[in-house]
Design a protein around this motif. Sequence first.
Motif, mmCIF file in Angstrom:
data_model
loop_
_atom_site.group_PDB
_atom_site.id
_atom_site.type_symbol
_atom_site.label_atom_id
_atom_site.label_comp_id
_atom_site.label_asym_id
_atom_site.label_seq_id
_atom_site.Cartn_x
_atom_site.Cartn_y
_atom_site.Cartn_z
ATOM 1 N N UNK A 266 13.658 23.968 -16.545
ATOM 2 C CA UNK A 266 13.391 25.181 -15.632
ATOM 3 C C UNK A 266 12.858 24.962 -14.300
ATOM 4 N N UNK A 267 13.365 25.604 -13.234
ATOM 5 C CA UNK A 267 12.909 25.427 -11.741
ATOM 6 C C UNK A 267 12.160 26.655 -11.285
ATOM 7 N N UNK A 268 11.231 26.543 -10.818
ATOM 8 C CA UNK A 268 10.245 27.652 -10.620
ATOM 9 C C UNK A 268 10.086 27.707 -8.964
ATOM 10 N N UNK A 269 10.224 29.034 -8.504
ATOM 11 C CA UNK A 269 9.999 29.252 -7.084
ATOM 12 C C UNK A 269 9.043 30.617 -6.909
ATOM 13 N N UNK A 270 8.500 30.792 -5.995
ATOM 14 C CA UNK A 270 7.611 31.883 -5.832
ATOM 15 C C UNK A 270 8.647 32.898 -5.150
ATOM 16 N N UNK A 271 8.131 34.280 -5.062
ATOM 17 C CA UNK A 271 8.914 35.309 -4.495
ATOM 18 C C UNK A 271 9.306 35.108 -2.968
ATOM 19 N N UNK A 272 8.345 34.600 -2.352
ATOM 20 C CA UNK A 272 8.786 34.434 -1.027
ATOM 21 C C UNK A 272 9.922 33.334 -0.670
ATOM 22 N N UNK A 273 10.037 32.583 -1.837
ATOM 23 C CA UNK A 273 11.037 31.547 -1.790
ATOM 24 C C UNK A 273 12.467 31.904 -2.441
#
Length: 339
Positions: free
Chosen positions: A311-318
């Motif tokens: 799993x690769x997590x990003x924040x909404x702004x990314x």
Amino acid sequence: MKAIVHDQLGPAESVLRLVDREVPEPGAGEVRIRVTVSGVNPTDWKARTGLYGGEVVESVPNQDGAGVVDAVGPDVDGLAVGDRVWLTLAAYLRPGSGTAQEYTVVPAERVFPLPGDASFELGASIGVPAITAHRALTVAEDGPTRLAPGALDGKVILVAGGAGAVGHAAIQLARWAGATVIATVGSAAKAGYPEAAGAQYVVNYNDADAGAQIRGFAPDGVDLVVEVAIGANAELDLEVLRPLGTIAIYANNGDKPFAVDIRQNMGLNARYQYVLLYTVGWDKLTAAAEDINAAIEAGALPVGEDAGLPLHHFTLDRTAEAHQAVESGATGKVLIDVS
């Protein structure tokens, strides 16, 4: 509320932007979801770049997600405020309803309960990939139309691209339903992913004797192929398919042209079934979601590195970076932590 939008087609870093929008209100037959995790699929970046055509309007990307029901419109049964849910095809014919935003409003038929203590990251990982896999596994002429333990007993399934999100779900669902699963990958480095997902056998499709290896595991041939790159794999598929077997095609990665060998296919009485969720019908999508939830409850659809789907997590702004990761072929599942 915060949302990612685009009103132009093009590269993620050029057209996706973070904005403030009004929180939408659900109408009749609709529910509002407070999105916790948004899932990114290849269909999302393809829509953003214009590969599907259509009119360009302001859109919120991403079809899949998971979160909590925040409001319920009139004429909605079976869902209530506070329910933990997963959703899919959120933006289909509703460009403003994608899951890359803090709240989205969608028709209730696109929302499904998230079983037990299943995580939101699991919920955001299963929509398009798992339903695509379910459809591919249930299109054979002599096969089941629903999946459950025993539904694929005695069947041999070949999953092309076993390290991808659809391949991962296909392996897990097929094993849960009782099939023997052979998966293909393009490198030794990826072989561990389908093995962790449950595939009994893994073959590198670049090996000169890939067909012989698969036949060694399935002397009578495979019953069904879940195919991600039909142009590149057509010759191998026919080499290992049993008579009356089925090739379920959900993508053509690499875009190599696909030409049908009439004589060889007639000799096998082969069946080709194309798989695209947007036009398959909500009766089939709902049935698939019910089976997927049963598999989740049985512990048969885990995600994460140990389960063969990093799993690769990003924040909404990314979100732009998340789209770029999928577009560049990241192995595993790309998720956006929205709230």
